[in-house]
Design a protein around this motif. Structure first.
Motif, mmCIF file in Angstrom:
data_model
loop_
_atom_site.group_PDB
_atom_site.id
_atom_site.type_symbol
_atom_site.label_atom_id
_atom_site.label_comp_id
_atom_site.label_asym_id
_atom_site.label_seq_id
_atom_site.Cartn_x
_atom_site.Cartn_y
_atom_site.Cartn_z
ATOM 1 N N GLU A 157 39.299 46.873 48.331
ATOM 2 C CA GLU A 157 39.185 45.691 47.030
ATOM 3 C C GLU A 157 38.138 45.931 46.398
ATOM 4 N N ARG A 158 36.201 45.645 46.559
ATOM 5 C CA ARG A 158 35.578 45.468 45.936
ATOM 6 C C ARG A 158 35.812 47.160 45.184
ATOM 7 N N GLU A 162 46.924 46.475 51.333
ATOM 8 C CA GLU A 162 47.783 46.051 50.570
ATOM 9 C C GLU A 162 48.692 45.254 50.784
ATOM 10 N N LYS A 204 39.981 44.644 58.759
ATOM 11 C CA LYS A 204 39.681 43.855 57.617
ATOM 12 C C LYS A 204 38.605 44.270 56.797
ATOM 13 N N ARG A 205 37.382 45.105 58.076
ATOM 14 C CA ARG A 205 36.543 45.822 56.963
ATOM 15 C C ARG A 205 36.498 46.485 55.619
ATOM 16 N N ASN A 206 37.860 46.983 56.363
ATOM 17 C CA ASN A 206 38.323 48.895 55.342
ATOM 18 C C ASN A 206 38.837 47.739 53.841
ATOM 19 N N ARG A 207 39.662 46.737 54.000
ATOM 20 C CA ARG A 207 40.013 45.985 53.461
ATOM 21 C C ARG A 207 38.964 45.619 51.729
ATOM 22 N N ALA A 208 38.729 45.220 52.766
ATOM 23 C CA ALA A 208 37.417 44.310 51.754
ATOM 24 C C ALA A 208 36.841 46.114 50.725
ATOM 25 N N GLU A 255 29.199 52.251 48.043
ATOM 26 C CA GLU A 255 29.187 51.195 47.554
ATOM 27 C C GLU A 255 28.204 51.625 46.522
ATOM 28 N N CYS A 261 36.531 55.119 48.247
ATOM 29 C CA CYS A 261 36.328 54.785 49.121
ATOM 30 C C CYS A 261 35.809 54.367 49.455
#
Length: 373
Positions: free
Chosen positions: A283-284, A200, A276-280, A355, A352
């Protein structure tokens, strides 16, 4: 050498194989080999093209030119390849730096609490170690004035963990510049373990190597890049220090191996896809945990700023280790008790995780907490 056990590692060595729902780890959901192959959009062709042409000998002793070139891209400064040394993870990089820099009687200041080796290794080497505290009342940020009060004319080294494990504290550029200024006044080195890159406001994150001439920074592909199985890390320092580190490396590791070098190089070359994968994921999953905490009256946290580690605190009349063992045995949920980081009364939450694992783990944690209502 009589050295203390690393609390978190000892805990995981004993308990992680027993877990059904592992929400204790600090890596961002480790990539499978299948996922790694897909990073280049060619089913891993670029990785295997290199690998198939390599003999499985020692390879490049301190890291291939390709590996060093990818590492150099992570920093704002123009990094000489000779200043980059490949290591066995960030752990190996930290050990190498500390073994070379610290001598009996040295004065060392270490951020605290954090990952044990950053203060236990200097103490074991005979240094006088003083703690620079991260304080809850300051949102787990350290005080620069406290650092100024700790520094002495003979201070040899300041150790920081940016971002912090397990608190997730990220030090701003302004704070890092102040640390550099204080260290420069007494000629101290700064060792900065930077294995947890904030996802972030990443563009505002600064490495200490870009701010201070006597910095040593360490990192790896294990946490932010989700490939701890590669066991590849690195150090970046001045050429003078790198030459001293080379001597230590020859005694302890020789090299990291041809396959691991190729894998780490490929991972770093495709880091944009991983980030990109890990930011998602961050955040989720952070939103999932925040919603859970909002509905869980016994738990609070300082929400992590894009970092994969987090510390949760709870209000229960039970020792945190006792509770975590009970939680594991009865619900199959693994956490690392805060006392393993000298932070009793809570736990490191590996939010992390995948999910489904996170959601089930949190639900079972709530069930365990209800016994105290």
């Amino acid at each position: 050498m009589d050295i203390k056990t690393i609390g978190v590692e000892d805990w995981l060595n004993v308990w992680e194989k027993s877990a059904t729902y592992d929400i204790a780890q600090s890596t961002i959901a480790s990539l499978t080999m299948g996922e790694i192959r897909e990073l280049d959009g060619q089913a891993g062709a670029s990785f295997y093209e290199r690998l198939n042409g390599e003999k499985m000998n020692y390879g490049w002793i301190e890291g291939s030119p390709e590996f060093k070139a990818e590492v150099a891209k992570l920093y704002r400064s123009d990094i000489d390849p000779d200043c980059i040394l490949q290591t066995n993870g960030t752990t190996g990089a930290n050990l190498m730096a500390l073994m070379q820099l610290v001598e009996p009687g040295d004065h060392v200041i270490a951020e605290y609490p954090t990952y044990d080796p950053l203060y236990e290794i200097p103490a074991t080497l005979g240094a006088e170690v003083e703690y620079w505290h991260l304080r809850e009342e300051n949102a787990w940020q350290p005080s620069i004035e406290e650092l100024r009060a700790l520094v002495r004319p003979d201070t040899k080294l300041i150790c920081i963990n940016n971002a912090s494990n397990p608190l997730g504290t990220v030090l701003s550029k302004e704070t890092l510049e102040q640390i550099a200024e204080i260290a420069r006044e007494v000629g101290a080195y700064v060792l900065s373990d930077e294995v947890y890159l904030p996802l972030e406001n990443t563009e505002n994150f600064w490495s200490m190597i870009d701010l201070y001439e006597k910095a040593v920074v360490t990192n790896s592909v294990s946490k932010t890049y989700s490939v701890p199985g590669a066991r590849i890390g690195w150090s970046v320092s001045s050429k003078e220090l790198a030459d001293k580190f080379r001597v230590y490396r020859d005694y302890t590791m020789i090299c990291c191996g041809e396959f691991n070098d190729a894998l780490a190089t490929y991972v770093l070359a495709n880091r944009d896809a991983i980030l990109k994968r890990n930011r998602a994921i961050i955040e989720r999953n952070r939103a999932i945990v925040q919603e859970w905490i909002d509905g869980e009256p016994r738990v609070r946290w300082q929400a992590p700023k894009g970092v994969s580690v987090a510390y949760i605190q709870w209000d229960i009349p039970m020792d945190d280790e006792e509770f975590c063992i009970k939680l594991l045995k009865e619900e199959g949920v693994l956490l690392v008790p805060g006392s393993r980081f000298n932070l009793p009364g809570g736990a490191r939450l590996g939010y992390c995780a995948p999910e489904a694992t996170l959601r089930e783990g949190l639900g079972r944690l709530s069930k365990a907490l209800r016994q105290f209502d």
